[in-house]
Design an enzyme around this catalytic site. Structure first.
Site, mmCIF file in Angstrom:
data_model
loop_
_atom_site.group_PDB
_atom_site.id
_atom_site.type_symbol
_atom_site.label_atom_id
_atom_site.label_comp_id
_atom_site.label_asym_id
_atom_site.label_seq_id
_atom_site.Cartn_x
_atom_site.Cartn_y
_atom_site.Cartn_z
ATOM 1 N N LEU A 28 11.587 5.492 -12.637
ATOM 2 C CA LEU A 28 11.176 4.774 -11.302
ATOM 3 C C LEU A 28 9.914 4.095 -11.262
ATOM 4 O O LEU A 28 9.613 3.542 -10.304
ATOM 5 C CB LEU A 28 11.362 5.887 -10.070
ATOM 6 C CG LEU A 28 12.501 6.594 -9.945
ATOM 7 C CD1 LEU A 28 12.347 7.650 -8.792
ATOM 8 C CD2 LEU A 28 13.974 5.693 -9.568
ATOM 9 N N CYS A 48 5.485 11.780 -11.037
ATOM 10 C CA CYS A 48 6.387 11.595 -9.933
ATOM 11 C C CYS A 48 7.692 12.699 -10.168
ATOM 12 O O CYS A 48 8.003 13.452 -9.322
ATOM 13 C CB CYS A 48 7.099 10.522 -10.064
ATOM 14 S SG CYS A 48 5.470 9.229 -9.580
ATOM 15 N N HIS A 49 8.241 12.781 -11.583
ATOM 16 C CA HIS A 49 9.362 13.451 -11.733
ATOM 17 C C HIS A 49 9.281 14.454 -13.110
ATOM 18 O O HIS A 49 10.260 14.855 -13.573
ATOM 19 C CB HIS A 49 10.684 12.721 -11.579
ATOM 20 C CG HIS A 49 10.847 12.161 -10.325
ATOM 21 N ND1 HIS A 49 10.467 10.695 -9.941
ATOM 22 C CD2 HIS A 49 11.282 12.486 -9.166
ATOM 23 C CE1 HIS A 49 10.852 10.401 -8.712
ATOM 24 N NE2 HIS A 49 11.219 11.567 -8.136
ATOM 25 N N GLY A 50 8.175 14.481 -13.637
ATOM 26 C CA GLY A 50 8.033 15.417 -14.676
ATOM 27 C C GLY A 50 8.408 14.721 -16.149
ATOM 28 O O GLY A 50 8.467 15.489 -16.969
ATOM 29 N N PRO A 89 13.981 12.805 -16.835
ATOM 30 C CA PRO A 89 14.524 12.014 -15.790
ATOM 31 C C PRO A 89 14.424 10.718 -16.446
ATOM 32 O O PRO A 89 15.198 9.526 -16.177
ATOM 33 C CB PRO A 89 13.654 11.985 -14.234
ATOM 34 C CG PRO A 89 13.280 13.463 -14.311
ATOM 35 C CD PRO A 89 13.066 13.744 -15.978
#
Length: 198
Positions: free
Chosen positions: A128, A156-158, A172
């Site tokens: 992202l 943010c999301h690992g 992700p």
């Protein structure tokens, strides 16, 4: 004789107003025309960036801006280079074959670089658009596996990336970090944004 005086007055008036009008026209046109020239910031945003890497020590990272993006230059240690080979089975795209962010031919190797010692990559996660954090130290750490060999963690999301910017499986982020076009002007000068093929 009075007719000549009137004509002389008209002539002086016409010259004075014409000069004033021309001055106002030039004063108005100069800023207007200058808006068509790109600003220094706009030029820098698309232009190639020359970087002096002579002071970059093994294990350190330098960040420069190119096209509004952070570009990382990491000088890897011999231990970090050796550890890259251990990551291959855990990576989603170890050979950089995916095409969402095409990897230049000169970086389609295990190091993803022209010179193994230096990694040049855009510091933006392919998920992202967050900017991953440095996690160069090997070994167990919060949010990282126990067999961590060093790399980057996107908070943010690992998503995790090794020190060649290759993404680990089941994260992700769908792709490796982008390798921008670049070339060496000398042993200590790097040009980001152009390569010999461009």
């Amino acid at each position: 004789m009075s007719d000549q005086q009137v004509d002389q007055g008209k002539r002086t008036w016409l010259i004075a107003t014409s000069c004033a009008g021309a001055g106002v026209g030039v004063a108005t046109a100069v800023p207007f025309v200058s808006t068509f020239a790109p600003s220094e910031r706009a030029k820098a945003a698309g232009a190639a960036v020359e970087v002096d890497i002579s002071s970059l020590k093994p294990g350190e990272k330098l960040t420069v801006e190119w096209r509004g993006k952070p570009v990382w230059i990491v000088r890897r240690t011999p231990e970090q280079l050796e550890a890259l080979k251990k990551n291959d089975p855990q990576l989603a795209d170890p050979d950089s074959k995916r095409t969402a962010y095409p990897t230049p031919d000169y970086a389609k190797n295990g190091y993803r670089s022209i010179k193994p010692e230096y990694f040049v990559g855009v510091g933006i996660c392919s998920h992202l658009g967050c900017s991953p954090s440095d996690k160069f130290q090997a070994g167990p750490q919060p949010s990282l596996p126990d067999d961590w060999n060093g790399g980057f963690l996107c908070p943010c999301h690992g998503s995790t990336f090794d020190l060649a910017g290759r993404v680990f499986k089941n994260k992700p982020a769908p792709d490796n970090l982008e390798v921008p076009p670049h070339m060496y002007l000398s042993d200590t000068k790097l040009l980001i944004g152009e390569d010999k093929a461009a």
